[in-house]
Design an enzyme around this catalytic site. Sequence first.
Site, PDB file in Angstrom:
ATOM      1  CG  HIS A  37       3.068  25.859 -19.113  1.00 21.70           C
ATOM      2  ND1 HIS A  37       3.257  25.044 -17.979  1.00 21.70           N
ATOM      3  CD2 HIS A  37       1.866  26.505 -19.052  1.00 21.70           C
ATOM      4  CE1 HIS A  37       2.266  25.472 -17.118  1.00 21.70           C
ATOM      5  NE2 HIS A  37       1.271  25.910 -17.962  1.00 21.70           N
ATOM      6  CB  SER A 193      -1.357  19.866 -14.102  1.00 20.15           C
ATOM      7  OG  SER A 193      -2.209  20.578 -13.326  1.00 20.15           O
TER       8      SER A 193
END
Length: 284
Positions: A37, A193
Amino acid sequence: MQIITSKQELTKQVEACKRQGKTIGLVPTMGALHEGHASLVKRCVSENDICFVSVFVNPTQFNNKEDLAKYPRNLNRDAELLSSIGAHFVFAPTPEEMYTAEEMSQTFSFDFAGLDKVMEGKMRPGHFNGVVQVVSRLFYLVQPDRAYFGEKDFQQVAIIHHMVERSTLKGTFGDLKIIDCPIVREASGLALSSRNERLSEAKKKTALAISQTLFQSREWAKTMPVSEVQQRVIDTVNAVSGLEVEYYEIVDQSSLLPAADFSHAIGCITVYCGPVRLIDNIKY
């Protein structure tokens, strides 16, 4: 950096940016942020005057209530990371702020042109309806010039491109550009993840077989047809104790239909590592 929790305040800040002629970038997330991210946010910050990041665990894209309940949430930690890398605004609404009760209970309808009938769409009916529902709402609220998505969710990115292409014909989102960003991996090769937080260190080592097999499959693709590579990947991962392949499909990167050869192919895999569902992909 400012945290916004209401659509009204979000609209106020977006309008202020627009009045000043500033470009806006958006990174939609469900929180539990990691370096993958962060790479999206850093790129967004570098390419736009203002960076908005949404942190919202979207209930309408979960067809498994238990999975929704277990999804990791830590807004304070996420906010610290986002502040440290230059994000300007975090939009962190509640489900009740994002949706009416009717929207929460009814399936959002959208013409996916068949992109939702394979892989994730086949295994998680209604999932992409929820994805398009929340992403389209974020686009409408933030009115970004650019929006950033990670290629680990390759099918999702393909569907968002399709949504924007259809919407552009109607002028819904202006000249919005979707920016695809490469998968970010741990040094070991494991795709980053949010779900990795649910893996023990031992399970993380087990999960390494997923990316290792995908990398190895590029060598197999030099001498084997698509069908043999596909089956060999499935068999190799399934041979690892603690891993179970849900699907492995080698598809055309544009249509998501089964690939006849490797010229424009991507291999997309979903594997259960114990109860944790992990996805990854590799371009050939």
